[in-house]
Enzyme design. Structure first.
Site, PDB file in Angstrom:
ATOM      1  N   ASN A 134      -2.023  73.378  18.511  1.00 57.85           N
ATOM      2  CA  ASN A 134      -2.682  72.734  19.640  1.00 57.85           C
ATOM      3  C   ASN A 134      -3.065  73.765  20.689  1.00 57.85           C
ATOM      4  O   ASN A 134      -2.551  74.885  20.704  1.00 57.85           O
ATOM      5  CB  ASN A 134      -1.768  71.666  20.250  1.00 57.85           C
ATOM      6  CG  ASN A 134      -1.558  70.505  19.292  1.00 57.85           C
ATOM      7  OD1 ASN A 134      -2.495  70.072  18.613  1.00 57.85           O
ATOM      8  ND2 ASN A 134      -0.340  70.014  19.215  1.00 57.85           N
ATOM      9  N   CYS A 135      -3.940  73.350  21.582  1.00 57.37           N
ATOM     10  CA  CYS A 135      -4.425  74.189  22.668  1.00 57.37           C
ATOM     11  C   CYS A 135      -3.226  74.815  23.400  1.00 57.37           C
ATOM     12  O   CYS A 135      -2.246  74.113  23.639  1.00 57.37           O
ATOM     13  CB  CYS A 135      -5.251  73.343  23.624  1.00 57.37           C
ATOM     14  SG  CYS A 135      -5.926  74.256  25.013  1.00 57.37           S
ATOM     15  N   PRO A 136      -3.271  76.078  23.714  1.00 50.08           N
ATOM     16  CA  PRO A 136      -4.392  77.013  23.596  1.00 50.08           C
ATOM     17  C   PRO A 136      -4.347  77.891  22.337  1.00 50.08           C
ATOM     18  O   PRO A 136      -5.098  78.853  22.235  1.00 50.08           O
ATOM     19  CB  PRO A 136      -4.232  77.875  24.843  1.00 50.08           C
ATOM     20  CG  PRO A 136      -2.732  78.031  24.961  1.00 50.08           C
ATOM     21  CD  PRO A 136      -2.181  76.673  24.517  1.00 50.08           C
ATOM     22  N   ASP A 173      -7.119  70.300  15.944  1.00 54.19           N
ATOM     23  CA  ASP A 173      -7.031  69.824  17.324  1.00 54.19           C
ATOM     24  C   ASP A 173      -8.416  69.369  17.787  1.00 54.19           C
ATOM     25  O   ASP A 173      -9.325  70.195  17.933  1.00 54.19           O
ATOM     26  CB  ASP A 173      -6.502  70.944  18.212  1.00 54.19           C
ATOM     27  CG  ASP A 173      -6.387  70.565  19.674  1.00 54.19           C
ATOM     28  OD1 ASP A 173      -6.567  69.373  20.018  1.00 54.19           O
ATOM     29  OD2 ASP A 173      -6.120  71.469  20.498  1.00 54.19           O
ATOM     30  N   ASP A 220     -12.839  73.091  23.913  1.00 53.67           N
ATOM     31  CA  ASP A 220     -12.218  74.366  24.262  1.00 53.67           C
ATOM     32  C   ASP A 220     -13.078  75.552  23.818  1.00 53.67           C
ATOM     33  O   ASP A 220     -13.228  76.528  24.559  1.00 53.67           O
ATOM     34  CB  ASP A 220     -10.830  74.489  23.631  1.00 53.67           C
ATOM     35  CG  ASP A 220      -9.839  73.475  24.187  1.00 53.67           C
ATOM     36  OD1 ASP A 220     -10.089  72.915  25.284  1.00 53.67           O
ATOM     37  OD2 ASP A 220      -8.825  73.238  23.517  1.00 53.67           O
TER      38      ASP A 220
END
Length: 84
Positions: free
Chosen positions: A14-16, A41, A47
């Site tokens: 998941n981010c980042p 994601d 993003d």
């Protein structure tokens, strides 16, 4: 989707983390080379668009295949070395 010089599997992250993996891969490439990042994601679509704007790297293409979000980025030309 076009072929890339390097592929990064960021599935399950998941981010980042997908962005950080892309950044690391891009740093090892020559100007003009590409990296293909595969992520699961859904937020990675937004993003990577923001990452491209912030860094000057080109977001060549994005697509979705099943649950995978695929991003193709090209490393930018360093400042002062742009082709005319």
């Amino acid at each position: 989707m076009r072929t890339a010089d390097i592929e990064v599997d960021a599935r399950g992250l998941n981010c980042p983390l997908p962005i950080l993996k892309a950044k690391k891969a891009l740093s090892g490439l020559e100007s003009g080379q590409t990296v293909r990042v595969v992520s699961t994601d859904a937020g990675s679509v937004r993003d990577f668009q923001a990452f491209a704007k912030q860094t000057g790297n080109e977001l060549v293409e994005q697509q979705t295949e099943g649950g995978d979000f695929i991003h193709l980025m090209r490393r930018h030309h360093p400042a002062g070395h742009d082709h005319l």
